[in-house]
Design an enzyme around this catalytic site. Structure first.
Site, PDB file in Angstrom:
ATOM      1  N   ASP A  44       0.821  -1.208   0.000  1.00 46.96           N
ATOM      2  CA  ASP A  44       0.000   0.000   0.000  1.00 46.96           C
ATOM      3  C   ASP A  44       0.858   1.262   0.000  1.00 46.96           C
ATOM      4  OD1 ASP A  44      -2.364  -1.376  -0.088  1.00 46.96           O
ATOM      5  OD2 ASP A  44      -2.796  -1.217   2.055  1.00 46.96           O
ATOM      6  N   LYS A  67      -7.604   4.840  12.522  1.00 43.63           N
ATOM      7  CA  LYS A  67      -8.099   3.705  13.312  1.00 43.63           C
ATOM      8  C   LYS A  67      -7.257   3.499  14.564  1.00 43.63           C
ATOM      9  CE  LYS A  67      -9.108  -1.244  13.061  1.00 43.63           C
ATOM     10  NZ  LYS A  67      -8.223  -1.613  14.188  1.00 43.63           N
ATOM     11  N   ALA A  76      -6.227   3.171   8.556  1.00 43.65           N
ATOM     12  CA  ALA A  76      -4.805   3.390   8.805  1.00 43.65           C
ATOM     13  C   ALA A  76      -4.602   4.116  10.141  1.00 43.65           C
ATOM     14  CB  ALA A  76      -4.183   4.145   7.633  1.00 43.65           C
ATOM     15  N   GLU A 117      -4.689  10.202   4.781  1.00 38.36           N
ATOM     16  CA  GLU A 117      -4.982  11.153   5.841  1.00 38.36           C
ATOM     17  C   GLU A 117      -3.975  12.291   5.843  1.00 38.36           C
ATOM     18  OE1 GLU A 117      -1.868   8.843   6.827  1.00 38.36           O
ATOM     19  OE2 GLU A 117      -3.743   7.795   7.346  1.00 38.36           O
TER      20      GLU A 117
END
Length: 265
Positions: free
Chosen positions: A45, A164, A161, A122
């Site tokens: 990712d 959380k 990510a 984010e």
């Protein structure tokens, strides 16, 4: 179809990327790192996040595909042992894709300059030393005075990510929403915050107005920025979206279960 292959430095990724490039070239595809139609990342990712920022100015015509050389991630649909199947899927391509929302970040500085960013996961604002103190506005209305380590604003895909890990909710990526989570907020008889994640509608935005310190650290996905004196930062859902070439579908909640819970017994 013009294709760019972006890989990480892992030896397994390099081997898979070379095999993929050879097979795509043999199948008649054009390799083009500058103006691709499809960007294929080989790694994880993090590799896809890096590719997203590399091609952020071309989102209107670029589709992304992730090939993972470890465990399946939230942005990767293919494994490195499925190269042949991926090439066949590209040969049968009909332009299919799925799109996810992005975060638009606009920072204003004391000298009158601005910086603009797009985030896939984010954006955060923290202080390097001491307590971060800033006022939080929803749209143009004052909401709260925050005291703590920092604040994280995430997209739905980014909700799995860093958000959380700070107690944020996991949000399905079909929702055009953004989430604000607190990072170690101070709550006592003097300072009070909501002390819970906030999920905002697509027509809303958040403005942070921090007290004037020089030691702020801002992050956009995996990139860290030490900005000049910040006066305000505005976060909203971007008008741009990221598009993934999806030839097969893995349900979002199956990805969540696989990533955080593990195989069902």
């Amino acid at each position: 179809m013009r294709i760019a292959i972006i890989k990480n430095s892992n030896s397994q990724s390099k081997t898979a990327a070379k095999k993929l490039e050879d097979k795509l070239t043999a199948a008649g595809f054009e390799m083009d790192l500058d103006t691709p139609d499809v960007v294929i990342t080989v790694g994880g990712d993090g590799t896809l996040l890096g590719a997203f920022h590399r091609y952020a100015q071309q989102l209107d015509h670029v589709r992304f595909i992730g090939v993972h050389t470890g465990h399946l991630g939230f942005y990767t649909d293919w494994r490195d042992f499925e190269i042949d199947q991926l090439v066949q899927a590209l040969l049968n391509d009909s332009g299919q894709s799925v799109s996810y929302p992005l975060l638009d970040v606009l920072a204003d500085y004391e000298d009158g300059t601005t910086s603009h960013y797009l985030a896939l996961n984010e954006a955060t604002l923290k202080r390097l030393s001491g307590t971060m103190r800033c006022d939080v506005y929803i749209k143009e209305d004052f909401f709260e005075s925050f005291r703590g380590d920092g604040l994280c604003v995430s997209t739905p895909t980014g909700s799995t990510a860093y958000s959380k890990s700070n107690g944020g909710a996991v949000i399905h990526p079909r929702l055009d929403a953004m989430q604000v989570t607190e990072i170690a907020s101070i709550n006592n008889r003097v300072f009070r915050t909501l002390a819970a994640p906030m999920i905002l509608a697509p027509d809303e935005w958040v403005i942070l107005r921090p007290e004037p310190f020089q030691d702020y650290l801002m992050s956009i996905d995996q990139f860290s920025i030490t900005p000049q004196l910040v006066t305000s930062i505005r976060f909203k859902i971007a008008s741009e979206r990221i598009h993934f070439a999806r030839y097969r579908h893995m349900h979002f909640w199956d990805r969540v279960e696989d990533a955080f819970i593990g195989a069902k017994q």
